[in-house]
Write an enzyme that holds these catalytic residues in place. Structure first.
Site, PDB file in Angstrom:
ATOM      1  N   CYS A  31      33.382  42.984  29.165  1.00 55.71           N
ATOM      2  CA  CYS A  31      33.469  41.759  29.960  1.00 55.71           C
ATOM      3  C   CYS A  31      34.914  41.308  30.167  1.00 55.71           C
ATOM      4  CB  CYS A  31      32.653  40.627  29.367  1.00 55.71           C
ATOM      5  SG  CYS A  31      32.378  39.343  30.602  1.00 55.71           S
TER       6      CYS A  31
ATOM      7  N   CYS B  57      30.467  39.999  37.057  1.00 51.50           N
ATOM      8  CA  CYS B  57      31.211  39.190  36.127  1.00 51.50           C
ATOM      9  C   CYS B  57      31.013  37.732  36.511  1.00 51.50           C
ATOM     10  CB  CYS B  57      32.682  39.581  36.183  1.00 51.50           C
ATOM     11  SG  CYS B  57      33.513  39.021  34.717  1.00 51.50           S
TER      12      CYS B  57
END
Ligand code: FAD
Length: 416
Positions: free
Chosen positions: A161, A340
């Protein structure tokens, strides 16, 4: 020693999404999941936990509760791969044989990569959302913060991430405004990268927002040491011949350096960088044709997220199951889809969805997703966790591709 038709290494979202479908298909005693941990974490929730918007308890379940009913759980670590003999070795010395192997062991967090970090973590204003214990301290430290320097870092390595370090920066900046200390605070984001976000389509919007909110962004600044006694964070400025620069901190959130797990890196499955060397379209190993990989430990050149795993799992399962059934053509192809959810405030989110292969947006909804959205925040915070537990881990959710194709019919054409 035992043998199974399919052995899956890792009980994270990658391993469980595949093992649940395949074990349902093949029935009992055919599929084993090798996973040492008692607990399964929904790590994407940790940004919200750190920001004080979710309870940590919501991010964890006993591993026993998420293991597929038809799969055999071997609670141990894999220490070695022997792909020439179709076996893996466990920490207790036993070997487990397979016809097909799926590797989904995640990324390794290298806490030792920053001097002093391990000892400092979780104490005296030093925190990281990348750790199950420390993430529970982040919000406490933000509440206790009375002004001064608040530092945020992004490592000089691949990481899971890649948006997470910026998300907590924005949430903290907002928290300082809400607690009335913002005018006494320098919010400093020191990243080893050259941009705030790898994909310019969204990165430009994010950089503008950081400027508007007076977040000081320093590029090519790599954290190398925490001197906790003196409240100093020491960086190497890679733009300036590695010049060493110290920043005093009153609060620091560290995104630690990460890399391929050691037992993979040292195995025959690894590519030169240490990741499981799979074909980026089919997710099948480039050398050992009965081995597949997905998720953070794979060589797939897209950003490492649970969102990517949704799409990857669909492709991997198609190709694996058809192989098991004797049809050895890899028809399913992965497009690099990843997402994201760029959280930029308590009620604010920019839903970045793109192909890590092309850098082009792959947005689900027929609107320009670069806008700040309250609905997307609600979706990511309240709806997607349920899809994760009840859909992805159970093997039934393979990403939003079908919705995207449906919305393509009404999607307005855009220049970029
Ligand atoms: P993991 O989830 O790491 O699971 C790997 C499993 O393998 C673990 O259970 C581990 O115990 C096991 N294992 C390790 N070594 C061995 C071994 N030797 N033998 C057997 N088993 C082993 N993703 C998003 O999509 N959206 C987000 O908003 C988002 N935010 C994030 C925020 C933070 C703070 C963090 C930390 C992550 C975030 N992610 C997000 C990333 C996401 O959590 C990961 O990409 C995802 O969990 C990867 O899944 P995986 O199955 O590949 O690996």
């Amino acid at each position: 020693d035992q043998k199974f038709k399919v052995v899956v290494v890792g009980g994270g979202p990658g391993g469980l999404s595949v093992s649940s479908t395949v074990s349902k298909l093949l029935g009992k005693n055919q599929v084993a999941v090798i996973e040492p941990s008692n607990k399964h974490y929904y790590q994407p929730l940790w940004t919200y936990v750190g920001g004080g918007l979710k309870n940590f308890n919501e991010s964890v379940k006993p591993m026993a509760d998420v293991m597929p009913l038809d799969a055999e759980w071997i609670q141990d670590k894999v220490t070695e791969f022997d792909p020439d003999n179709n076996t893996v070795k466990l920490a207790d010395g036993q070997t487990v044989g397979y016809e097909y192997l799926v590797v989904a062991a995640g990324i390794q967090v290298n806490w030792d990569g920053v001097k002093g970090l391990k000892d400092a973590l979780g104490k005296d204003g030093v925190t990281s959302n990348y750790d199950a214990d420390s993430v529970q301290k982040t919000y406490k430290f933000l509440q206790e913060f009375k002004g001064g320097n608040a530092l945020f870092t992004f490592p000089n390595s691949p990481l899971k991430c890649p948006g997470a370090p910026t998300k907590i920066t924005f949430l903290a900046e907002e928290a300082f405004r809400l607690s009335g200390v913002r005018d006494k605070t320098n919010v400093i984001y020191n990243t080893a990268a050259g941009k705030i976000f790898g994909i310019d389509h969204y990165g430009k919007v994010l950089q503008k927002l950081a400027d508007e909110r007076d977040i000081n962004v320093n590029f090519q600044h790599e954290l190398i040491e925490i001197d906790a006694n003196n409240h100093q964070a020491i960086f190497k400025n890679n733009a300036n011949g590695g010049e060493v620069k110290s920043f005093e901190y009153d609060f620091i959130h560290v995104a630690p350096p990460q890399g391929p797990p050691k037992f993979i890196k040292e195995s025959k499955l690894a590519d030169a960088a240490g990741w499981v060397d799979v074909n980026k379209d089919t997710l099948r190993h480039n050398k050992y044709k009965n081995i597949f990989a997905l998720g953070d430990c794979s060589s797939l050149p897209t950003s490492k997220t649970a969102a990517a795993i949704t799409a990857e799992s669909g492709v991997l399962k198609w190709n694996l199951i058809h192989d098991i059934k004797g049809k050895k053509v890899d028809q399913a192809v992965y497009d690099g889809y990843t997402s994201c959810p760029l959280i930029v405030g308590r009620d604010q989110l920019i839903l970045a969805e793109f192909s890590g292969y092309t850098g082009q947006p792959l947005e689900t909804f027929p609107v320009d997703q670069r806008g700040i959205s309250k609905i997307s925040q609600y979706l990511n915070k309240e709806v997607i966790p349920a899809i994760y537990w009840n859909g992805l881990l159970k093997g039934s959710w393979v990403g939003p591709g079908a919705f995207r194709r449906m919305f393509d019919v009404v999607r307005p054409k855009r220049d970029n």
